[in-house]
Write a protein that holds these residues in place. Structure first.
Motif, PDB file in Angstrom:
ATOM      1  N   HIS A  50       0.966  -1.909   0.316  1.00  0.00           N
ATOM      2  CA  HIS A  50       0.024   0.305   0.542  1.00  0.00           C
ATOM      3  C   HIS A  50       1.277   1.371   0.207  1.00  0.00           C
ATOM      4  CE1 HIS A  50      -2.729  -3.424   1.186  1.00  0.00           C
ATOM      5  NE2 HIS A  50      -3.371  -2.051   1.409  1.00  0.00           N
ATOM      6  N   SER A  51       1.953   1.095  -0.511  1.00  0.00           N
ATOM      7  CA  SER A  51       2.924   2.148  -0.275  1.00  0.00           C
ATOM      8  C   SER A  51       2.287   3.620  -0.875  1.00  0.00           C
ATOM      9  CB  SER A  51       4.413   1.860  -0.530  1.00  0.00           C
ATOM     10  OG  SER A  51       4.330   1.391  -1.935  1.00  0.00           O
ATOM     11  N   ILE A  52       1.908   3.380  -1.977  1.00  0.00           N
ATOM     12  CA  ILE A  52       1.335   4.570  -2.324  1.00  0.00           C
ATOM     13  C   ILE A  52       0.411   5.727  -1.628  1.00  0.00           C
ATOM     14  CG2 ILE A  52       0.091   5.904  -4.921  1.00  0.00           C
ATOM     15  CD1 ILE A  52       0.864   3.151  -6.448  1.00  0.00           C
ATOM     16  N   PHE A  53      -0.047   4.819  -1.101  1.00  0.00           N
ATOM     17  CA  PHE A  53      -1.117   5.562  -0.292  1.00  0.00           C
ATOM     18  C   PHE A  53      -0.701   6.508   1.109  1.00  0.00           C
ATOM     19  CE2 PHE A  53      -3.423   5.624   3.471  1.00  0.00           C
ATOM     20  CZ  PHE A  53      -4.503   5.995   3.642  1.00  0.00           C
ATOM     21  N   PHE A  54       0.743   5.177   1.572  1.00  0.00           N
ATOM     22  CA  PHE A  54       1.403   5.936   1.788  1.00  0.00           C
ATOM     23  C   PHE A  54       2.793   6.913   1.670  1.00  0.00           C
ATOM     24  CE2 PHE A  54       0.461   1.691   4.182  1.00  0.00           C
ATOM     25  CZ  PHE A  54      -0.080   1.994   5.208  1.00  0.00           C
ATOM     26  N   SER A  55       2.432   6.946   1.313  1.00  0.00           N
ATOM     27  CA  SER A  55       4.154   7.850   0.740  1.00  0.00           C
ATOM     28  C   SER A  55       3.127   9.052  -0.348  1.00  0.00           C
ATOM     29  CB  SER A  55       4.397   7.429  -1.099  1.00  0.00           C
ATOM     30  OG  SER A  55       4.296   7.476  -1.798  1.00  0.00           O
ATOM     31  N   SER A  56       1.899   8.888  -0.559  1.00  0.00           N
ATOM     32  CA  SER A  56       1.059  10.264  -0.035  1.00  0.00           C
ATOM     33  C   SER A  56       1.100  11.224   1.143  1.00  0.00           C
ATOM     34  CB  SER A  56       0.448  10.150  -0.945  1.00  0.00           C
ATOM     35  OG  SER A  56      -1.027  10.293  -0.164  1.00  0.00           O
ATOM     36  N   LEU A  57       0.928  10.522   1.620  1.00  0.00           N
ATOM     37  CA  LEU A  57       0.800  10.537   3.197  1.00  0.00           C
ATOM     38  C   LEU A  57       1.530  12.118   3.614  1.00  0.00           C
ATOM     39  CD1 LEU A  57      -1.898   8.613   5.428  1.00  0.00           C
ATOM     40  CD2 LEU A  57      -2.107  10.644   4.399  1.00  0.00           C
ATOM     41  N   GLN A  58       2.832  10.824   3.624  1.00  0.00           N
ATOM     42  CA  GLN A  58       4.008  11.655   3.860  1.00  0.00           C
ATOM     43  C   GLN A  58       4.228  12.773   3.170  1.00  0.00           C
ATOM     44  OE1 GLN A  58       5.644   7.528   3.714  1.00  0.00           O
ATOM     45  NE2 GLN A  58       6.284   7.469   5.797  1.00  0.00           N
ATOM     46  N   SER A  59       3.930  12.444   2.041  1.00  0.00           N
ATOM     47  CA  SER A  59       4.694  13.940   0.986  1.00  0.00           C
ATOM     48  C   SER A  59       3.950  14.852   1.709  1.00  0.00           C
ATOM     49  CB  SER A  59       4.209  13.122  -0.861  1.00  0.00           C
ATOM     50  OG  SER A  59       2.654  13.266  -0.712  1.00  0.00           O
ATOM     51  N   ARG A  60       2.956  14.666   1.955  1.00  0.00           N
ATOM     52  CA  ARG A  60       2.047  15.788   2.686  1.00  0.00           C
ATOM     53  C   ARG A  60       2.207  16.214   3.991  1.00  0.00           C
ATOM     54  NH1 ARG A  60      -3.119  13.082   1.276  1.00  0.00           N
ATOM     55  NH2 ARG A  60      -4.340  13.303   2.967  1.00  0.00           N
ATOM     56  N   GLY A  61       3.591  15.411   4.394  1.00  0.00           N
ATOM     57  CA  GLY A  61       3.761  16.098   5.864  1.00  0.00           C
ATOM     58  C   GLY A  61       3.343  15.627   6.879  1.00  0.00           C
ATOM     59  N   PHE A  62       2.846  14.296   6.966  1.00  0.00           N
ATOM     60  CA  PHE A  62       2.305  13.665   8.478  1.00  0.00           C
ATOM     61  C   PHE A  62       3.407  12.473   7.974  1.00  0.00           C
ATOM     62  CE2 PHE A  62      -1.788  14.422   5.850  1.00  0.00           C
ATOM     63  CZ  PHE A  62      -2.458  14.639   6.764  1.00  0.00           C
ATOM     64  N   ASP A  63       3.852  12.055   9.953  1.00  0.00           N
ATOM     65  CA  ASP A  63       5.021  11.271   9.840  1.00  0.00           C
ATOM     66  C   ASP A  63       3.759   9.824  10.826  1.00  0.00           C
ATOM     67  OD1 ASP A  63       6.682  10.689  11.383  1.00  0.00           O
ATOM     68  OD2 ASP A  63       6.468  12.090  13.483  1.00  0.00           O
ATOM     69  N   LEU A  64       4.380   9.233   9.753  1.00  0.00           N
ATOM     70  CA  LEU A  64       3.732   7.774   9.560  1.00  0.00           C
ATOM     71  C   LEU A  64       4.688   6.949  10.859  1.00  0.00           C
ATOM     72  CD1 LEU A  64       2.588   6.902   6.177  1.00  0.00           C
ATOM     73  CD2 LEU A  64       1.205   8.124   7.968  1.00  0.00           C
ATOM     74  N   ASP A  65       4.359   6.038  11.685  1.00  0.00           N
ATOM     75  CA  ASP A  65       4.882   5.012  12.708  1.00  0.00           C
ATOM     76  C   ASP A  65       3.860   4.066  12.329  1.00  0.00           C
ATOM     77  OD1 ASP A  65       5.944   4.297  14.151  1.00  0.00           O
ATOM     78  OD2 ASP A  65       4.881   5.236  16.230  1.00  0.00           O
ATOM     79  N   ASN A 257      -1.611  -0.713  -3.814  1.00  0.00           N
ATOM     80  CA  ASN A 257      -1.272   0.141  -4.652  1.00  0.00           C
ATOM     81  C   ASN A 257      -1.665  -1.033  -6.158  1.00  0.00           C
ATOM     82  OD1 ASN A 257       0.434   1.468  -3.272  1.00  0.00           O
ATOM     83  ND2 ASN A 257       2.286  -0.229  -3.660  1.00  0.00           N
ATOM     84  N   ARG A 258      -2.377  -1.946  -5.571  1.00  0.00           N
ATOM     85  CA  ARG A 258      -2.669  -2.901  -7.352  1.00  0.00           C
ATOM     86  C   ARG A 258      -3.876  -2.073  -7.762  1.00  0.00           C
ATOM     87  NH1 ARG A 258      -5.364  -6.903  -7.967  1.00  0.00           N
ATOM     88  NH2 ARG A 258      -6.795  -7.122  -6.755  1.00  0.00           N
ATOM     89  N   LEU A 259      -5.143  -1.868  -6.904  1.00  0.00           N
ATOM     90  CA  LEU A 259      -5.824  -1.593  -7.234  1.00  0.00           C
ATOM     91  C   LEU A 259      -6.162   0.068  -7.659  1.00  0.00           C
ATOM     92  CD1 LEU A 259      -8.853  -2.964  -5.070  1.00  0.00           C
ATOM     93  CD2 LEU A 259      -7.726  -3.722  -7.491  1.00  0.00           C
ATOM     94  N   LEU A 260      -4.828   0.719  -7.514  1.00  0.00           N
ATOM     95  CA  LEU A 260      -4.650   2.183  -7.346  1.00  0.00           C
ATOM     96  C   LEU A 260      -3.479   2.052  -8.664  1.00  0.00           C
ATOM     97  CD1 LEU A 260      -5.751   2.995  -4.359  1.00  0.00           C
ATOM     98  CD2 LEU A 260      -3.363   4.756  -4.165  1.00  0.00           C
ATOM     99  N   ARG A 261      -3.293   1.048  -8.806  1.00  0.00           N
ATOM    100  CA  ARG A 261      -2.966   1.359 -10.101  1.00  0.00           C
ATOM    101  C   ARG A 261      -3.696   0.566 -11.227  1.00  0.00           C
ATOM    102  NH1 ARG A 261       2.608   2.938  -9.233  1.00  0.00           N
ATOM    103  NH2 ARG A 261       1.209   4.940  -8.574  1.00  0.00           N
ATOM    104  N   ALA A 262      -4.770  -0.469 -11.272  1.00  0.00           N
ATOM    105  CA  ALA A 262      -5.215  -0.663 -12.403  1.00  0.00           C
ATOM    106  C   ALA A 262      -5.730  -0.466 -12.755  1.00  0.00           C
ATOM    107  CB  ALA A 262      -6.314  -1.887 -10.973  1.00  0.00           C
ATOM    108  N   GLY A 263      -6.139  -0.568 -13.750  1.00  0.00           N
ATOM    109  CA  GLY A 263      -7.503  -0.140 -15.196  1.00  0.00           C
ATOM    110  C   GLY A 263      -8.330  -0.596 -14.557  1.00  0.00           C
ATOM    111  N   VAL A 264      -9.488  -0.083 -15.480  1.00  0.00           N
ATOM    112  CA  VAL A 264     -10.542  -0.375 -15.119  1.00  0.00           C
ATOM    113  C   VAL A 264     -11.580  -0.346 -16.443  1.00  0.00           C
ATOM    114  CG1 VAL A 264     -11.675   2.182 -14.073  1.00  0.00           C
ATOM    115  CG2 VAL A 264     -12.856  -0.190 -12.977  1.00  0.00           C
ATOM    116  N   GLN A 265     -12.162  -1.490 -16.704  1.00  0.00           N
ATOM    117  CA  GLN A 265     -13.307  -1.200 -17.167  1.00  0.00           C
ATOM    118  C   GLN A 265     -14.673  -2.272 -16.740  1.00  0.00           C
ATOM    119  OE1 GLN A 265     -12.789  -3.643 -21.033  1.00  0.00           O
ATOM    120  NE2 GLN A 265     -14.849  -2.339 -21.806  1.00  0.00           N
TER     121      GLN A 265
END
Lengths: 441, 116, 796
Positions: A50-65, A257-265
């Motif tokens: 789920h790294s995309i979601f986490f990194s988006s949080l971290q890039s917004r300044g959150f401090d994840l533990d 990440n899988r669903l975040l990246r996936a194409g959808v039809q």
């Protein structure tokens, strides 16, 4: 003995020093965005999946533990202070948390104004279900049931059991989902829940289509499913009365990440999106949950008589007064003026005597003026501002209204002049009479 | 017949009233004049009130009551200084007048208070 | 006392001696009146008593702090939330202004007393004044001897003590003095015909209007007397001087008091005086014309005037009746109506009927409050008829009307007390007069003294009586410590008294006829020496008994401040100071602007002692508001919470006596809450709270009763005290013992559980879904479950 005590004291003192800078970052009225977030996982691999979601949080300044959900040293607070401002529970199967964390701790975390993201999944544990239930979301009681949709599923290479469903039935709210519309549908794979329609604190953010139902995909349907149609909520949010926000998702994969990246039809539709709406969705919703959007504050409530500038302790009936309030919205980094034309103030005593819409100068200052009604009593300036997605503003300021003083009534009324004349003439008559009477002898 | 007798009676009555009144001393006549003045002022005010309504009721009240009060006090004075009245033999007229003035002062003080 | 100034020297010397003596006696009476009321301070402490005095105290504090103008314009936003109350315009300011002036005077003399001290001692001081006023009034009626006796009796009469012990800082404390003094000045004016006294009379009347709503008694009694005089052919120009200026000046002055205002001319209570005012003018004119005309001509005039005057009178009366009838209550206020028709209040206005002092009195209370006076009054009335003067006819009228009024309302016993004292004073002094005179006449060598006039002997005899009484009193108060003894003694005395009574009656009868004979023949009939000695002895005994009773009443019955309670039990004295404990808790632990709801009885105390805003208080001006609180108290929890929340209430205070057996608690008052609430909100029905017409809280009680807020707040956790939940006031086990509160939480309960304070819970932070929790079996209501499953408080 005394030394020991001193030692303890100094220990507490020194140990609190490193806490101080953290404390200043804590959730506060001035800075509502959460900074320190505890992420509980039931599997370390989730951190990468789920790294995309986490990194988006971290890039917004959150401090994840990141911690494992059964970490024996888990705790949310120390010395009565919360160590975190937000909690992400990506541990759907955990039956019991490690350390001092339990259901009650999570709930009191919410009740003290902190935000939580809860993600469940198929065969979610009782603990997770209870947390959701306490927040007003009831997952399907059948532990093996998932949401199935035979018409609105995602087209994939293999003909599956239609549990990866597609939905674009999002809540109509710019505040929660951001200004830009999410075009691509959202992929969802997990369990559904229902909300009590009388519960006005929880909102369906993502609901299933009308053909969905919740059942065990591996067994035949013997009885009608307990949850079906658009009553199924896939993702819900709770905004508690203290403005704590909780996101409840029936699917952990929604954030993956899988669903975040996936194409959808979508089945039956020819249009194919390169990328699902999941990323936009989870990012925007997490922004809302962590108070980067839709958080209002009202400050500087002032009122005074027209033509004066000091705030009186008491008004008189029929006074003309002016009322000011400043309302700002938190943008994630700073307070920005909140602009709306539907903020109303009531002059309230058991029922509103005056109801006025405030006019704004677009810089956050709201203002109106009105005449105090011809009724005395203890009034309140009341603002009850509840809009979808926004934190609720409810201000009340008490102010007594007194009747006229004895010397404030009208005097020298023209119709009364004959009476004045009569009174004075009798007085005059009295003088003349006294003189005449005394000298008549 | 009956009517003419009552008319005659009335005439005789007025006659005797007038003659009896003529015998009253001057200072009592002054008081009577004063009473008539006060009562007529009061009546005028009542008529005025009936015309324009009773809105500044306190003014009306104080106006009328000041007149009535004056009249009443004057009647009291008249009773006290009347030499024919046996009950007040030991009350000197000066004392009576002083009391009258005091009473009037109180009355007018209250009236002033109540007028506005 | 200025009458026999020009008599020969030995007599005037005797007179001067008598005057000085009576002056000292008066001072002693004043001291007695003051000191007999200090038991409450000695036995308890210097505190303000009861409920209403706390409001007066608070108003006085405001007055001394902010001055008279702010007081006049005071809008109080801490009571009757959210309506507020215009204090300046709805309060009788006499008492407050008096105490405020007293305080200011003392402070300007550099005597730094607290406002509270001044307030506590205002009532005893004014009771001394009242006894002096009684002396003056009785002296005008029957001479100085009767005056002194009456003053001494009034100084001790239990009925008055009950309202004027130190700390009982209520309107009545000064109003009784004003009442008697107004009557005195009226009689004085009537006797002298002086305008000066008439002026003073209207000013005294003004003071009375300032002090108490009971002033309507004066403004109805005096016209009644005037009418009586006119009807009995006793009209005189003095009567005119006494009455006419009083009506005009008095009405004007009364209209100056904001709380009375235009009522002084608009309400029916005052119409009687105007009617008599017109009548007396007509009568005065008739008398005048009669005086200046010859009898024959006067007859003619009467014929003429009658025919014309009748028509005018009829129209005036018709207009008046039409005016009065146009208003729904016929212009009478509820309290006055319940005076005229004793059943009115219980029929229409539960709020007036709910106050215990508005109930009719019981027979024992007459004996308790008046003691021997009740039996001396008839003798006094007889004595007043011999000879009947304007003044004595006034006193008779006074006692007759006040007896009626006291029969309607316990509270008005207070008005009766002075009248009874005056009557008994007259009777006692008359009896002593005859007896001592007959003694004196028969003792050798004293017959020449007999020449002195009746007033003198009267006063002397009273001195005798007084001294005896004083001695007895001091003796008895020393002996009285062991209360059992005194009680026994009392019983004996009661028996004795019965006998005495009869004798006394005989005496009164004979002596009155005798004194009548005496006045006519100038030589009173003489009783045998033995008989008069015995009679004097019995009379002294009677008076001694009265003194003992009064001291007992002052010390035991009437000096409890009701804010602090005590109870005597085998293991010593128990003090219950729960009220102040609760109010102190409120003032220290709650926010300044928090609103506290309670039944209205405790409103004044809450604002005065805890300084918190209350919803309703003892000034019961808004029935709807009180009904709202009554409805909340008699509703189930959730509905009550909604009512209270809409009024911004933060705390609810209930008084509960079940643990210690304090009978006047909220459960015993609860039916009135239901009645008053049901009077405005019909969904509250009294039968729902009664099982077969019986009010009960045990297991037979109705479900409505067991689920109403008052029951729950009173008995919450009560079973934890003794395991059974036995209520000592109702003498039964309570019906529902184990229950939880969902919308209220207990925040404070005083030491003896007499006051319990609850806080309204704020609405739930989250709304739960329907969980399928395996652990909790029942899933009745969401809310009750939530409080059961979690120990921590989920309410934010």
């Amino acid at each position: 003995m005394r030394n020991l005590k001193l030692f303890q004291l100094s220990l507490i003192f020194f140990s609190s020093i490193p806490l101080l800078p953290i404390l200043t970052l804590a959730f506060s009225a001035e800075n509502p965005t959460d900074r320190r977030i505890l992420v509980l996982l039931d599997d370390v691999s989730l951190k990468s999946s789920h790294s995309i979601f986490f990194s988006s949080l971290q890039s917004r300044g959150f401090d994840l533990d990141f911690k494992l959900a059964d970490d024996p040293k888990l705790t949310l607070q120390r010395y009565g202070q919360y160590l975190y401002d937000g909690l992400i529970l990506f541990a759907p199967t955990t039956e019991r948390f490690g350390g001092s964390l339990d259901l009650a701790a999570v709930l009191s975390f919410v009740d003290s104004g902190h935000d939580v993201i809860v993600a469940a999944d198929s065969n979610a544990s009782d603990l997770i279900r209870n947390i959701a239930a306490e927040c007003g979301a009831d997952f399907d009681e059948d532990p093996s049931a998932v949401v199935i949709d035979h018409t609105s599923y995602a087209v994939s290479d293999t003909e599956g059991d239609h549990t990866l469903i597609v939905s674009d039935e999002l809540i109509q709210s710019d505040v929660i989902l951001g200004k830009e519309k999410i075009e691509a549908p959202i992929l969802f794979k997990g369990i559904g829940h229902s909300l009590n329609p009388e519960n006005n604190l929880v909102l369906k953010v993502l609901s299933a289509s009308s053909t969905a139902y919740s059942a065990n995909p591996n067994s035949k349907l013997s009885t009608p499913p307990s949850l079906s149609g658009s009553a199924i909520s896939l993702v819900s949010v709770l905004q508690a009365r203290n403005n704590a926000r909780v996101l409840i998702s029936g699917s952990l994969e929604l954030f993956s990440n899988r669903l975040l990246r996936a194409g959808v039809q979508r089945a039956g539709h020819s249009k194919k999106f390169d990328k699902s709406g999941n990323e936009r969705f989870v990012v925007e919703v997490s922004k809302w949950v962590f108070h980067e959007r839709g958080h209002l504050k009202a400050v500087n409530v002032r009122h005074h008589k027209v033509g004066e500038s000091d705030e009186p302790a008491i008004y008189r009936i029929n006074d003309d007064l002016e009322y000011f309030v400043e309302i700002y919205e938190w943008s994630g980094t700073q307070w920005e003026p909140y602009v709306a034309n539907d903020v109303q103030v009531q002059f309230y005593m058991m029922s509103p005597y005056v109801l006025k819409t405030l006019s704004t100068n677009e810089k956050g200052l709201y203002h109106t003026s009105f005449k105090v009604p011809d009724v005395y009593g203890v009034f309140q300036f009341k603002i009850e501002y509840q809009r979808l997605g926004y934190t609720s503003l409810s201000l009340s300021k008490q102010i007594p209204v007194r009747p006229f003083r004895h010397n404030e009534y009208e005097r020298f009324i023209t119709t009364a002049f004959p009476y004045y004349g009569a009174s004075f003439s009798t007085m005059l008559g009295f003088f003349i009479f006294s003189i005449v009477y005394l000298y008549s002898k | 017949m009956a009517r003419s007798s009552t008319a005659k009676d009335a005439q005789a009555l007025i006659q005797s009233l007038r003659s009896a009144y003529a015998a009253t001393p001057t200072n009592l006549k002054i008081i009577d004049l004063y009473i008539i003045f006060a009562v007529s002022t009061a009546l005028i005010q009542v008529v005025y009130m009936a015309l324009v309504g009773s809105f500044p009721f306190n003014s009306f009240l104080s106006g009328v009551l000041s007149c009535v009060g004056t009249a009443v006090l004057a009647v009291c004075l008249r009773i006290q200084v009347n030499k024919e009245n046996k009950e007040f033999k030991d009350l000197p007229p000066e004392r009576a007048f002083a009391d009258f003035v005091l009473c009037n002062l109180v009355l007018h003080l209250v009236i002033m208070n109540f007028l506005g | 006392m200025a009458a026999p100034e020009t008599s020969p020297t030995p007599s005037s010397l005797r007179n001067a001696f008598g005057h000085v003596f009576s002056f000292f006696i008066l001072i002693l009476i004043g001291v007695l009146a003051f000191s007999i009321r200090l038991f409450s301070v000695i036995k308890y402490e210097s505190v303000i008593h009861e409920f209403d005095p706390y409001f007066n105290y608070r108003v006085t504090q405001f007055l001394t702090k902010n001055g008279i103008y702010d007081f006049w314009n005071w809008f109080d936003d801490r009571t009757w939330y959210p309506l507020g109350r215009v204090i300046g315009g709805t309060v009788y300011p006499g008492l407050t202004l008096t105490a405020g002036t007293l305080w200011w005077l003392l402070n300007s003399l550099n005597i730094p007393l607290s406002v509270e001290t001044v307030c506590v001692f205002t009532a005893p001081i004014f009771s001394a004044f009242a006894s002096w006023a009684t002396y003056l009034l009785t002296k005008e009626v029957k001479g100085a001897g009767a005056g002194l006796t009456a003053a001494a009796l009034l100084a001790m009469v239990p009925s008055y003590i009950s309202r004027s012990v130190a700390g009982s800082y209520d309107n009545e404390a000064v109003a009784i003095f004003a009442l008697i003094f107004t009557f005195y000045l009226y009689i004085k004016t009537l006797n002298t015909g002086s305008l000066f006294y008439a002026t003073l009379n209207s000013i005294a009347y003004f003071y009375m209007v300032c002090s108490w709503g009971g002033y309507t008694f004066i403004i109805n009694l005096i016209p009644m007397h005037v009418l009586l005089c006119i009807v009995t052919g006793r009209y005189s120009s003095r009567l005119y001087i006494a009455y006419a200026p009083l009506v005009v000046l008095g009405t004007l002055l009364a209209a100056l008091v904001p709380v009375v205002g235009f009522n002084a001319v608009m309400t029916s209570e005052h119409f009687a005086s105007f009617l008599v005012f017109i009548i007396i003018h007509v009568v005065a004119l008739v008398y005048y014309i009669k005086g200046i005309l010859s009898p024959r001509m006067f007859k003619v005039a009467v014929m003429l005037v009658l025919s014309v005057g009748l028509v005018i009178c009829c129209t005036v009366v018709a207009v008046l009746i039409a005016l009065v009838a146009s208003s729904p209550t016929k212009g009478w206020s509820g309290r006055s109506l319940s005076l005229l028709d004793p059943t009115y209040a219980s029929k229409y206005i539960p709020i007036i009927a709910s106050v215990s002092e508005h109930q009719p009195p019981t027979w024992p209370s007459y004996f308790m409050d008046l003691n021997i006076l009740a039996f001396l009054v008839p003798a006094g009335i007889v004595a007043c008829f011999l000879p009947l003067s304007d003044a004595s006819s006034f006193v008779i009228l006074y006692i007759v009307t006040s007896v009626y009024f006291s029969g309607v309302m316990v509270r008005l016993m207070l008005v009766l007390a002075p009248a009874a004292c005056i009557m008994s004073g007259i009777a006692l002094s008359g009896a002593f007069d005859v007896l001592t005179r007959s003694l004196k006449f028969q003792l050798p060598g004293t017959s020449e003294i007999f020449a002195s006039d009746a007033v003198d002997t009267g006063s002397e005899s009273v001195i005798l009586n007084k001294d005896g009484a004083k001695e007895d009193k001091s003796e008895d108060s020393v002996k009285e410590r062991p209360s059992k003894k005194s009680k026994k003694k009392e019983k004996e005395k009661e028996k004795e008294k019965e006998k005495e009574k009869e004798k006394e009656k005989e005496n009164a009868g004979t002596l009155s006829s005798r004194s009548h004979a005496g006045t006519s023949s100038r030589r009173p009939l003489v009783l045998p020496v033995e008989a008069s000695v015995i009679a004097i002895f019995l009379l002294v005994l009677l008076v001694a008994f009265y003194v003992v009773h009064c001291v007992w009443a002052a010390a035991e019955a009437y000096s409890a401040p009701s804010i602090v309670l005590t109870s005597q039990s085998p293991d010593g004295l128990h003090v219950f100071d729960d009220f102040r404990e609760a109010y102190a808790w409120l003032s220290h632990n709650t926010d300044v602007d928090d609103k506290v709801a309670s039944w209205w009885d405790y409103g004044y105390q809450t604002t005065a002692m805890a300084n918190r805003t209350v919803i309703v208080d003892n000034n019961t001006w808004n029935n709807t508001h009180i009904a709202t609180v009554g409805t909340a108290m008699s509703s189930p929890e959730k509905a009550a919470w909604e009512i209270f929340n809409s009024l911004d209430v933060k705390y609810v205070l209930v008084v509960f006596g079940g643990l210690v057996g304090y009978p006047s608690d909220d459960i015993n008052k609860f039916l009135w809450m239901v009645r008053i609430g049901g009077g405005v909100f019909p969904h509250i029905k009294e039968p729902d709270y009664l099982r077969d017409g019986q009010y009960r809280i045990d297991s037979q009680a109705t479900p409505t009763m067991l689920n109403c807020l008052m029951y729950k707040l009173s008995y919450y956790r009560f079973v934890e005290t003794d395991g059974k939940g036995f209520d000592r006031v109702r003498r039964t086990e309570i019906g529902k013992k184990y229950f939880k509160l969902t919308h209220f939480e207990e925040v404070f309960t005083t030491h003896h559980w007499m006051v319990r304070i609850y806080k309204l819970k704020s609405p739930r932070n989250r709304i739960r879904g329907k969980t399928k929790k395996s652990k909790s079996k029942s899933s009745s209501t969401i809310s009750s479950k939530s409080s059961r499953t979690r120990k921590k408080n989920p309410w934010n």
